[in-house]
Design a protein around this motif. Sequence first.
Motif, short mmCIF file in Angstrom:
data_model
loop_
_atom_site.label_atom_id
_atom_site.label_comp_id
_atom_site.label_asym_id
_atom_site.label_seq_id
_atom_site.Cartn_x
_atom_site.Cartn_y
_atom_site.Cartn_z
N LYS A 162 24.76 71.99 -63.17
CA LYS A 162 23.46 71.32 -63.15
C LYS A 162 22.78 71.25 -64.51
O LYS A 162 22.30 70.17 -64.91
CB LYS A 162 22.54 72.00 -62.13
N PRO A 163 22.69 72.35 -65.29
CA PRO A 163 22.04 72.24 -66.60
C PRO A 163 22.72 71.22 -67.52
O PRO A 163 22.03 70.55 -68.30
CB PRO A 163 22.16 73.66 -67.17
N VAL A 164 24.03 71.10 -67.43
CA VAL A 164 24.74 70.13 -68.28
C VAL A 164 24.40 68.71 -67.85
O VAL A 164 24.26 67.82 -68.70
CB VAL A 164 26.26 70.38 -68.22
N LEU A 165 24.25 68.47 -66.55
CA LEU A 165 23.84 67.15 -66.10
C LEU A 165 22.41 66.83 -66.54
O LEU A 165 22.09 65.67 -66.84
CB LEU A 165 23.95 67.07 -64.57
N ILE A 166 21.57 67.83 -66.58
CA ILE A 166 20.21 67.62 -67.09
C ILE A 166 20.25 67.28 -68.58
O ILE A 166 19.54 66.37 -69.04
CB ILE A 166 19.35 68.88 -66.84
N ILE A 167 21.10 67.98 -69.32
CA ILE A 167 21.27 67.66 -70.75
C ILE A 167 21.76 66.23 -70.91
O ILE A 167 21.30 65.49 -71.79
CB ILE A 167 22.24 68.65 -71.41
N GLN A 168 22.69 65.83 -70.04
CA GLN A 168 23.18 64.45 -70.09
C GLN A 168 22.05 63.46 -69.83
O GLN A 168 21.94 62.44 -70.52
CB GLN A 168 24.28 64.27 -69.05
N GLY A 169 21.21 63.75 -68.84
CA GLY A 169 20.09 62.86 -68.55
C GLY A 169 19.11 62.77 -69.70
O GLY A 169 18.62 61.67 -70.03
N ILE A 170 18.82 63.90 -70.33
CA ILE A 170 17.92 63.89 -71.49
C ILE A 170 18.53 63.06 -72.63
O ILE A 170 17.83 62.28 -73.29
CB ILE A 170 17.63 65.32 -71.95
#
Length: 527
Positions: free
Chosen positions: A120-128
């Motif tokens: 999940k944190p990596v997907l958030i980084i991707q979104g940012i």
Amino acid sequence: MVADDTVGSGDRSEGETEMDQKVPACEDAEADGDVEMAASPAEDPPEDARKWNWSVIFLCFYGYMASIKPGEPFITPYLLSSEKNFTREQVTNEITPVLTYSYMAVLVPAFLLTDLLRYKPVLIIQGISQVVIWIILLLGSTLLQMQFMEFFYGITMACRVAYSSYIFSLVNPVLYQRVAGYSRSSVLLGVFSSSVLGQLCMSLGNITFYTLNAISLGFVSFGLLLSLCLPWPKRSMFFNRAKNQEQRELAAEAAKSELDKMNPKQGVSSSASASPCSASCWKDSVFVQMLLEVRNVVKRPNLRLWSLWWIFNSTGYYLVLFYVHILWNKVTDNKKVYNGGVEAASTLLSAMTSFAAGFVKIRWNVWSELVIGIITAVQAGLLLLMGTTEDIWVCYIAYVLFRGFYQFLVPIATFQIASSLTKELCALVFGINTFLGTILKSIINLIFSDKRGLGLDVQSQFHVYFIYFTILTVVYLVCAAVVIIRHYRNQPTEGGGTSDQAPSTELSPVAVSSEAEPLSNGNSAKA
């Protein structure tokens, strides 16, 4: 900016769809006891069916929405238009190469953080990163700012591995193949919808590139909000599995200590035997064992062939995707742009050829090199056509076919590599192949595309790619001749045509046996 399955220009999300092919193929190896490598019911009790159903549905919805960026196929025309006013040389030799360098630098950390942080944190980084990309596209005006845009594109591409593997942490191993199809289909549908929407906006809506990119910013912002709402998995493939294992061992030790109090003599003997075990514990760790097995897997001809195909052919494929939009701009001179429609057509054909590959019946242990050689030769011809034609529609059709041929071989390569490997080892092999391919892309970029190298114009680069694929074709065909001659020469000594008894298989591994091939470290590739 380019076109990597939505890579910078409308194709950069294909890297995501390919990763979705990689992991499910690994699960085909579970029938022989790989299930225990994943979270078995004894380790991790299955969650309520209704709960995981909604989690999978939400994740697929996220994958669909995160793929909708209607301005992506038009990034290159936008940079070269009067709205940004960059020169073709700047885009070709100074801006686009940054994407490959960034991807290479971020790929390994993203792969490790994906597992360590549980997706999940990596997907958030991707979104940012995606939000930052579109903000820079809208507000940036300098060469350095556009290079930063490509840097964040590299981060976005590297983080896509998190989505590809996330879905497998939500369900039991028996459902892996099904949910892999769901996630792959959602991404392909998103890429197709995005390309069609972008083309309709440009052709019928008659809007500016700036407005189209503002719409894309809205979509990626919504995707970022969705990533914040994703469920948090309880397990992952390497690190968190090890933690769970340690907890079980500690619980077992605690139980033993209670027994030791009741039987002191037995406790002494058990503690004496525990010390040498702890000293060699790191040698028995899953990750170290997999590294040892990767070294031995390379010795297997089938895995070696398809891994090399993955490294060398994917390198040429993605270089074409990165620079084809610049080529189209040169051929059309930015008059009428149909990038979105072409990307939609190529995505649709890629999905069809990937699906058709599952029904091909052929003896891959004999014909693999020949099939690869023929398809690579056709791709080389298409590259020559793209680099020399002055007709944009010929260039469009050649590109669509080029992508379709590559995507035809992707599921075959995936299954051939993964059919006899565990999920963890499969992920590691694909990760190594991807990383080596990225290094090769960076080297070619630095020599031929980068301003610090030869700094070739885009048509000259396509001539280089034609020569690259031609060399690969010659190598594959020579290897095919050797394999076929050796096969038919040895056929009479095999007891009167025993090879004819082997039926054609659908994407079957080269060596079909009831047991996995043992490796030199005492384990099997499947155990």
